[in-house]
Write an enzyme that holds these catalytic residues in place. Sequence first.
Site, short mmCIF file in Angstrom:
data_model
loop_
_atom_site.label_atom_id
_atom_site.label_comp_id
_atom_site.label_asym_id
_atom_site.label_seq_id
_atom_site.Cartn_x
_atom_site.Cartn_y
_atom_site.Cartn_z
CG HIS A 29 -1.79 1.28 1.26
ND1 HIS A 29 -3.12 1.05 0.54
CD2 HIS A 29 -1.85 2.14 1.87
CE1 HIS A 29 -3.88 2.17 0.67
NE2 HIS A 29 -3.22 2.83 1.53
CG MET B 141 0.01 11.60 1.88
SD MET B 141 -0.06 11.68 3.71
CE MET B 141 -0.80 10.16 4.26
CG HIS C 245 -4.73 5.79 -0.59
ND1 HIS C 245 -4.76 5.61 0.95
CD2 HIS C 245 -5.61 6.71 -0.89
CE1 HIS C 245 -5.68 6.50 1.33
NE2 HIS C 245 -6.14 7.07 0.15
CG MET D 36 -4.65 10.24 0.20
SD MET D 36 -3.93 9.65 1.76
CE MET D 36 -2.63 8.60 1.25
CG MET E 142 -10.01 7.25 3.72
SD MET E 142 -8.09 6.13 3.39
CE MET E 142 -7.56 6.92 4.89
C1 DX5 Z 1 -3.53 7.64 6.04
C2 DX5 Z 1 -3.16 6.63 4.95
C3 DX5 Z 1 -2.92 5.53 5.50
C4 DX5 Z 1 -2.04 5.15 6.87
C5 DX5 Z 1 -2.33 4.10 7.54
O1 DX5 Z 1 -3.97 8.80 5.48
O2 DX5 Z 1 -3.89 6.52 3.86
O3 DX5 Z 1 -2.55 4.18 4.70
O4 DX5 Z 1 -0.65 4.99 6.60
O5 DX5 Z 1 -1.62 3.93 8.90
P1 DX5 Z 1 -1.94 3.17 10.14
O6 DX5 Z 1 -2.21 1.78 9.79
O7 DX5 Z 1 -0.85 3.71 11.07
O8 DX5 Z 1 -3.27 4.13 10.68
ZN ZN Z 2 -3.43 4.68 2.54
#
Ligand code: DX5
Ligand code: ZN
Length: 221
Positions: free
Chosen positions: A35, A39, A69, A71, A140
């Site tokens: 994953h 960001m 993913h 963002m 989420m």
């Molecule tokens: C948050 C990310 C997640 C994050 C999850 O914005 O998309 O993928 O890294 O991290 P944990 O498992 O630590 O909540």
């Molecule tokens: Zn994520």
Amino acid sequence: MKKDLIIAPSILSADFANLGADVQSVLDAGASLVHFDVMDNHYVPNLTFGPLVCSALKKYGIKAPIDVHLMVKPVDRLIPDFIAAGADIITFHYEASEHVDRTLDLIKAGGCKAGIVLNPATPISVLDNVLHKCDMVLLMSVNPGFPGQSFIEYTYDKISTVRNMIDKTGLDIRLEVDGGINLENVRKVSDAGADTLVMGSAIFKTSNYEETLNKIQQQLS
Ligand code: DX5
Ligand code: ZN
């Protein structure tokens, strides 16, 4: 009907100074999907990595599929770059695309699997007309931007509702959940209907990934 369960370590919590080796270790320990949290300090208040790091992991020899993913906003401009970088799945936030249907087409035209991400407060109804075009839905369970946050409890109901929606289509669509998943709640997330579980700090902040993944599997069995 729920599919086979996949644990997807979020490399947001990996060792960035030693990324290729750290990702390979978690795969060797039994994980099967990477994953990859992108960001942009605009759509979310944090900044991580882009397509160059994705292609670097592929060049390093990472063979597991990479679940990107996004963002970022705007989102379309970066999609061809991630396709070229070797992404296997690309998901984007509903609010980050001006034209959700077009963004899905853009990802799929590049040969990648495509998915829509719903923030905790995003209503499930945004999926109504486009679910059939998705290979994945990502719910989420924290507000996006940071690892190590607490799981938002009302996500369980959303998971069950989306599970039913997916089942009604009869299509091959994965249901991923991301944020605040740990050894204590992983079973409940799975029982609610998720089949792809993102876990960042709960894996990478431990010293023995194999032991951690085994403990997760014990919770799930
Ligand atoms: C948050 C990310 C997640 C994050 C999850 O914005 O998309 O993928 O890294 O991290 P944990 O498992 O630590 O909540
Ligand atoms: Zn994520």
